[in-house]
Motif scaffolding. Sequence first.
Motif, PDB file in Angstrom:
ATOM      1  N   ILE A  10      12.453  -4.748  -7.866  1.00 42.00           N
ATOM      2  CA  ILE A  10      12.545  -4.697  -9.335  1.00 42.00           C
ATOM      3  C   ILE A  10      11.154  -4.775  -9.946  1.00 42.00           C
ATOM      4  CG2 ILE A  10      13.443  -5.866 -11.398  1.00 42.00           C
ATOM      5  CD1 ILE A  10      15.672  -4.872  -9.598  1.00 42.00           C
ATOM      6  N   GLU A  11      10.830  -3.796 -10.770  1.00 46.39           N
ATOM      7  CA  GLU A  11       9.537  -3.848 -11.468  1.00 46.39           C
ATOM      8  C   GLU A  11       9.757  -4.158 -12.939  1.00 46.39           C
ATOM      9  OE1 GLU A  11       6.410  -1.204 -10.471  1.00 46.39           O
ATOM     10  OE2 GLU A  11       5.680  -1.076 -12.540  1.00 46.39           O
ATOM     11  N   ALA A  12       8.982  -5.135 -13.431  1.00 43.66           N
ATOM     12  CA  ALA A  12       9.159  -5.620 -14.807  1.00 43.66           C
ATOM     13  C   ALA A  12       9.016  -4.502 -15.836  1.00 43.66           C
ATOM     14  CB  ALA A  12       8.150  -6.729 -15.084  1.00 43.66           C
ATOM     15  N   PHE A  61       0.818  -1.224   0.000  1.00 40.50           N
ATOM     16  CA  PHE A  61       0.000   0.000   0.000  1.00 40.50           C
ATOM     17  C   PHE A  61       0.846   1.266   0.000  1.00 40.50           C
ATOM     18  CE2 PHE A  61       0.620   1.808   4.240  1.00 40.50           C
ATOM     19  CZ  PHE A  61       1.270   0.766   4.877  1.00 40.50           C
ATOM     20  N   HIS A  62       0.268   2.346  -0.506  1.00 38.44           N
ATOM     21  CA  HIS A  62       0.768   3.706  -0.271  1.00 38.44           C
ATOM     22  C   HIS A  62      -0.122   4.305   0.821  1.00 38.44           C
ATOM     23  CE1 HIS A  62       1.706   3.220  -4.606  1.00 38.44           C
ATOM     24  NE2 HIS A  62       2.706   4.026  -4.394  1.00 38.44           N
ATOM     25  N   ASP A  63       0.443   5.226   1.610  1.00 42.06           N
ATOM     26  CA  ASP A  63      -0.381   5.968   2.571  1.00 42.06           C
ATOM     27  C   ASP A  63      -1.606   6.566   1.873  1.00 42.06           C
ATOM     28  OD1 ASP A  63       1.195   7.695   1.078  1.00 42.06           O
ATOM     29  OD2 ASP A  63       2.129   8.696   2.788  1.00 42.06           O
ATOM     30  N   ILE A  90      14.584   0.004  -2.677  1.00 44.62           N
ATOM     31  CA  ILE A  90      14.463   1.084  -3.668  1.00 44.62           C
ATOM     32  C   ILE A  90      13.955   0.477  -4.965  1.00 44.62           C
ATOM     33  CG2 ILE A  90      15.714   2.798  -5.050  1.00 44.62           C
ATOM     34  CD1 ILE A  90      17.434   3.369  -2.703  1.00 44.62           C
ATOM     35  N   GLU A  91      12.998   1.163  -5.575  1.00 47.06           N
ATOM     36  CA  GLU A  91      12.403   0.651  -6.818  1.00 47.06           C
ATOM     37  C   GLU A  91      12.882   1.492  -8.003  1.00 47.06           C
ATOM     38  OE1 GLU A  91       8.192  -0.184  -6.578  1.00 47.06           O
ATOM     39  OE2 GLU A  91       7.932   0.361  -8.682  1.00 47.06           O
ATOM     40  N   PRO A  92      13.804   0.967  -8.804  1.00 46.98           N
ATOM     41  CA  PRO A  92      14.316   1.766  -9.915  1.00 46.98           C
ATOM     42  C   PRO A  92      13.275   1.966 -11.016  1.00 46.98           C
ATOM     43  CG  PRO A  92      15.759  -0.135  -9.453  1.00 46.98           C
ATOM     44  CD  PRO A  92      14.462  -0.362  -8.738  1.00 46.98           C
TER      45      PRO A  92
END
Length: 438
Positions: free
Chosen positions: A266-268, A99-101, A230-232
């Motif tokens: 890591i996001e595809a 979730f995000h806030d 961290i999500e690049p």
Amino acid sequence: MAYFEQIGTVQYEGPGSKNAFAFKYYNPNEIIAGKAMKDHLRFSMSWWHTFTFRGTDPFGDVTIFRPWDEAEDDIERAKARVHAAFEFMEKMQIGYFCFHDADIAPRQQNLLETNRVLDEIVSVIRQEMDRTGIRCLWGTSNCFGDHKFVHGAATSPNASVFAYTAAQIKKAIEITQTLGGENYVFWGGREGYETLLNTDTSLELDNLARLLQMAVDYAKKIGFTGQLLIEPKPKEPTKHQYDFDTASVLSFLRKYQLEPYFKMNIEANHATLAAHTFQHELNTARVNGVFGSVDANTGDPMLGWDTDQFPTNVYDTTLAMYEVLLAGGFTSGGLNFDARVRRGSFQEDDLFLAYIAGMDTFAKGLRVASRLLEDSVFERFKAKRYESYNEGIGKDIVGGRVGFSELEAYALIHGVTSNASGRQEYLESLLNQYILEG
Ligand code: XUL
Ligand code: CO
């Protein structure tokens, strides 16, 4: 109140099943390579795409009208979403959520009020977690959507925005801790630039590092033991995002001595936007010891933006799970479907069909990848390919026992031995064989 009354718990029925609301490849308790599939895959639901996305795009308005969005009051709406989300996860046999806030609770007039409402919703979520046993994979803060973040958050030229960002992230780490989150994610939403003509990249990057160091310190102070991730992403929304890809994040972390505290999410689709394959990003994280978690989705190969589609390409999921298994599997991480149904897939049951598609595609990928590893298909080939480093001059090179002079002496005497074929086409057809047979 039940929101998906007409749908029961989705069960495994095997590849022969014609039931759209059944798993064909995901059998949660089946043991693959010594571990239950559900523990290998650690599927997670993204709150934002699943429960707050309403089908808008830059050209069009809402197409998705949900029963949990009917309440007039936005706090009541947020609570209704909690109940709908847990009913959905239970029926999908999904063990985690992210979730995000900003997507669990509506923002209020000021920070104090926003935090109060966040606490109210967090306690409803906590109750549902206790009732169902569903857990929190990670939390994060939305430091990009609101207009105050127009020039960035930690990298904003406006110091008061930096302060507000810190306050928002402080609270987000606290609620992630309250929810027992196993990780906390930093995605640099607007941490980047539109033009270098108005940007001090040196100060902005120093500030980004300062914020991350403060987060590390604060997590330690309150005893938050989740993994920081961290999500690049290379671009979008900014033209250049500082966390471009795994390699650039790594060099940033190393410059600021932050590497010990962070791993990668890591996001595809972000890999695709960086002109890398999903496998490349996972591989870079793995060989550098910073593999953490995965945002599972896919882009459209014809489109250069972040379409966040449900993954249905078995080739990609096989190679992704191959890297995940080589990394030793997930520890605190998991497969979070940072994916949304298409604008045209506006029925409630489309959510089920979309998650079934994504989960089955990853389950199939896991099955194939584990057989590839069991048979050491590529490992045996690679071991042979690099065998010249196991003896003689190769062994001296990797052992650090020779320099230019010794190597020159060697080259003068021995020249080079003949090169062997890389056999790419053969290996690709072997991969096809495993995917098609397994
Ligand atoms: C944006 C994206 C985010 C992050 C969390 O592209 O992937 O949803 O995963 O902020
Ligand atoms: Co993501």
